[in-house]
Design a protein around this motif. Structure first.
Motif, PDB file in Angstrom:
ATOM      1  N   PHE A   1      86.372 -26.010   8.934  1.00  0.00           N
ATOM      2  CA  PHE A   1      84.877 -25.705   8.172  1.00  0.00           C
ATOM      3  C   PHE A   1      85.113 -27.037   7.772  1.00  0.00           C
ATOM      4  O   PHE A   1      85.473 -28.032   7.669  1.00  0.00           O
ATOM      5  N   ALA A   2      83.122 -27.371   8.321  1.00  0.00           N
ATOM      6  CA  ALA A   2      82.787 -28.359   7.866  1.00  0.00           C
ATOM      7  C   ALA A   2      81.746 -28.067   6.659  1.00  0.00           C
ATOM      8  O   ALA A   2      80.709 -27.530   6.602  1.00  0.00           O
ATOM      9  N   ASP A   3      81.442 -29.121   5.962  1.00  0.00           N
ATOM     10  CA  ASP A   3      80.600 -28.926   4.910  1.00  0.00           C
ATOM     11  C   ASP A   3      80.420 -30.548   3.772  1.00  0.00           C
ATOM     12  O   ASP A   3      81.264 -31.038   3.595  1.00  0.00           O
ATOM     13  N   PRO A   4      79.188 -31.078   4.224  1.00  0.00           N
ATOM     14  CA  PRO A   4      78.215 -30.354   4.060  1.00  0.00           C
ATOM     15  C   PRO A   4      77.618 -30.733   5.723  1.00  0.00           C
ATOM     16  O   PRO A   4      78.569 -30.882   6.704  1.00  0.00           O
ATOM     17  N   LEU A   5      76.492 -30.106   5.665  1.00  0.00           N
ATOM     18  CA  LEU A   5      75.775 -30.505   6.810  1.00  0.00           C
ATOM     19  C   LEU A   5      75.733 -32.102   7.247  1.00  0.00           C
ATOM     20  O   LEU A   5      75.102 -32.157   6.559  1.00  0.00           O
ATOM     21  N   SER A   6      76.412 -32.293   8.461  1.00  0.00           N
ATOM     22  CA  SER A   6      75.887 -33.846   8.584  1.00  0.00           C
ATOM     23  C   SER A   6      74.513 -33.864   9.032  1.00  0.00           C
ATOM     24  O   SER A   6      73.589 -32.676   9.774  1.00  0.00           O
ATOM     25  N   PRO A   7      74.063 -35.008   9.266  1.00  0.00           N
ATOM     26  CA  PRO A   7      72.605 -35.429   9.852  1.00  0.00           C
ATOM     27  C   PRO A   7      72.452 -35.247  11.621  1.00  0.00           C
ATOM     28  O   PRO A   7      71.583 -34.762  11.671  1.00  0.00           O
ATOM     29  N   GLU A   8      73.492 -35.410  12.500  1.00  0.00           N
ATOM     30  CA  GLU A   8      73.893 -34.663  13.595  1.00  0.00           C
ATOM     31  C   GLU A   8      73.355 -33.094  13.507  1.00  0.00           C
ATOM     32  O   GLU A   8      72.997 -33.487  14.640  1.00  0.00           O
ATOM     33  N   ALA A   9      74.363 -32.352  13.320  1.00  0.00           N
ATOM     34  CA  ALA A   9      74.581 -31.261  13.458  1.00  0.00           C
ATOM     35  C   ALA A   9      73.249 -30.671  13.053  1.00  0.00           C
ATOM     36  O   ALA A   9      72.956 -29.932  13.538  1.00  0.00           O
ATOM     37  N   ARG A  10      72.375 -31.562  12.267  1.00  0.00           N
ATOM     38  CA  ARG A  10      71.164 -31.094  11.380  1.00  0.00           C
ATOM     39  C   ARG A  10      69.416 -31.447  12.427  1.00  0.00           C
ATOM     40  O   ARG A  10      69.064 -30.645  12.866  1.00  0.00           O
ATOM     41  N   LYS A  11      70.300 -32.518  13.139  1.00  0.00           N
ATOM     42  CA  LYS A  11      69.082 -32.680  13.854  1.00  0.00           C
ATOM     43  C   LYS A  11      69.235 -31.583  15.351  1.00  0.00           C
ATOM     44  O   LYS A  11      68.082 -31.499  16.000  1.00  0.00           O
ATOM     45  N   LEU A  12      70.572 -31.418  15.306  1.00  0.00           N
ATOM     46  CA  LEU A  12      70.782 -30.233  16.498  1.00  0.00           C
ATOM     47  C   LEU A  12      70.325 -29.034  16.190  1.00  0.00           C
ATOM     48  O   LEU A  12      70.214 -28.321  17.531  1.00  0.00           O
ATOM     49  N   LEU A  13      70.739 -28.729  15.229  1.00  0.00           N
ATOM     50  CA  LEU A  13      70.167 -27.213  14.711  1.00  0.00           C
ATOM     51  C   LEU A  13      68.721 -27.464  14.880  1.00  0.00           C
ATOM     52  O   LEU A  13      67.656 -26.345  14.675  1.00  0.00           O
ATOM     53  N   ASP A  14      67.404 -28.257  14.540  1.00  0.00           N
ATOM     54  CA  ASP A  14      66.615 -28.396  13.977  1.00  0.00           C
ATOM     55  C   ASP A  14      65.574 -27.908  14.898  1.00  0.00           C
ATOM     56  O   ASP A  14      64.595 -27.420  15.438  1.00  0.00           O
ATOM     57  N   ALA A  15      66.443 -28.948  16.329  1.00  0.00           N
ATOM     58  CA  ALA A  15      66.304 -28.715  18.222  1.00  0.00           C
ATOM     59  C   ALA A  15      66.290 -27.403  18.846  1.00  0.00           C
ATOM     60  O   ALA A  15      65.935 -27.276  19.658  1.00  0.00           O
ATOM     61  N   MET A  16      67.219 -26.654  18.491  1.00  0.00           N
ATOM     62  CA  MET A  16      68.092 -25.624  18.815  1.00  0.00           C
ATOM     63  C   MET A  16      66.965 -25.057  19.273  1.00  0.00           C
ATOM     64  O   MET A  16      66.096 -24.081  18.839  1.00  0.00           O
ATOM     65  N   PRO A  17      66.976 -25.224  20.817  1.00  0.00           N
ATOM     66  CA  PRO A  17      65.781 -23.828  21.427  1.00  0.00           C
ATOM     67  C   PRO A  17      66.823 -22.573  22.059  1.00  0.00           C
ATOM     68  O   PRO A  17      67.859 -22.377  21.246  1.00  0.00           O
ATOM     69  N   GLY A  18      65.167 -21.576  21.841  1.00  0.00           N
ATOM     70  CA  GLY A  18      66.353 -19.881  21.440  1.00  0.00           C
ATOM     71  C   GLY A  18      67.222 -19.249  20.818  1.00  0.00           C
ATOM     72  O   GLY A  18      67.971 -18.992  20.402  1.00  0.00           O
ATOM     73  N   LYS A  19      66.611 -20.121  19.284  1.00  0.00           N
ATOM     74  CA  LYS A  19      66.402 -19.251  17.903  1.00  0.00           C
ATOM     75  C   LYS A  19      66.010 -18.671  18.001  1.00  0.00           C
ATOM     76  O   LYS A  19      64.543 -18.454  17.768  1.00  0.00           O
ATOM     77  N   ALA A  20      66.092 -17.892  17.269  1.00  0.00           N
ATOM     78  CA  ALA A  20      65.633 -16.231  17.373  1.00  0.00           C
ATOM     79  C   ALA A  20      65.507 -16.166  15.647  1.00  0.00           C
ATOM     80  O   ALA A  20      66.349 -16.578  14.906  1.00  0.00           O
ATOM     81  N   VAL A  21      63.493 -16.485  15.169  1.00  0.00           N
ATOM     82  CA  VAL A  21      64.289 -16.352  13.874  1.00  0.00           C
ATOM     83  C   VAL A  21      63.281 -15.286  12.947  1.00  0.00           C
ATOM     84  O   VAL A  21      61.848 -14.435  13.537  1.00  0.00           O
ATOM     85  N   LEU A  22      64.164 -14.395  12.271  1.00  0.00           N
ATOM     86  CA  LEU A  22      64.015 -12.549  11.861  1.00  0.00           C
ATOM     87  C   LEU A  22      63.391 -13.194  10.298  1.00  0.00           C
ATOM     88  O   LEU A  22      64.276 -13.600   9.747  1.00  0.00           O
ATOM     89  N   GLY A  23      62.704 -12.061  10.230  1.00  0.00           N
ATOM     90  CA  GLY A  23      61.926 -12.102   8.455  1.00  0.00           C
ATOM     91  C   GLY A  23      61.128 -12.696   8.450  1.00  0.00           C
ATOM     92  O   GLY A  23      59.379 -12.643   8.665  1.00  0.00           O
TER      93      GLY A  23
END
Length: 208
Positions: A29-51
């Protein structure tokens, strides 16, 4: 179906195993979101966005189709999106249970690349199946949804799909989570399945 799935190469297996070892060595469990993880998440390819369209996802779920609670979480997602027209929900493929999970993730990423508007229907149709999910079962769902499963199969075995899966492993490691489903809701990282009530509470808090 007569369409054999290509075996994983040594390079692919080593890349996946190395990433999973890194995740396994981290707390669950990791809390809160780290800057490194946020950067990877924002740049993540193949991310399906629904809604909600053209909206930054408030929820991102890390998915393995063979994780025990994946189907339950998929139907939770359907409920959340049906109840909130402003919600955007992202899905990232992070298969870890076995080779079948990797095959199915490849198919899902190919569907997303080729027919993004059809991905949500494919995703929920896959969740409505029973038993273990692997490449052939995922392709059967592709065909049932009216998509060209031969084209999807060929696309699923391209190097760019391998690269996306490798980045998904890196994201899971940065988030310091091992079990899926796992979620990023706002700036919170939740490892393991969160029930519908908890997700609604976290979404409401993150939206403030």
């Amino acid at each position: 179906m007569g369409v054999p799935f290509r075996p994983l190469s040594r390079r692919e297996l080593l890349a996946a195993c190395a990433g999973l070892i890194a995740v396994a060595a981290s707390p669950a469990f990791a809390d809160p979101l780290s800057p490194e993880a946020r950067k990877l998440l924002d740049a993540m390819p193949g991310k399906a966005v629904l809604g909600a369209e053209k909206t930054t996802p408030l929820v991102t779920e890390l998915v393995d189709f063979n994780a025990p609670d994946w189907r339950r979480s998929a139907f939770d997602m359907r409920e959340l999106l049906a109840g909130d027209a402003k919600l955007a929900y992202a899905i990232v493929q992070t298969p870890r249970v076995g080779v079948g999970s990797i095959e199915a993730a490849r198919v899902a990423l190919a569907v997303l690349a080729m027919q993004p508007a059809k991905f949500g229907d494919f995703y929920l149709a896959l969740a409505a199946t029973t038993g273990e999910i692997e490449g052939v079962k995922a392709l059967n769902v592709v065909r049932a949804e009216g998509l060209d499963h031969y084209k999807v199969f060929r696309a699923a075995n391209q190097p760019d799909i391998t690269d996306i899966l490798t980045q998904g492993v890196a994201l899971a490691a940065a988030l310091r989570v091992l079990e899926t489903p796992a979620y990023v809701i706002g700036a919170e990282v939740i490892a393991g399945y969160a029930d519908l009530a908890r997700k609604r509470a976290l979404i409401a808090a993150a939206a403030r």
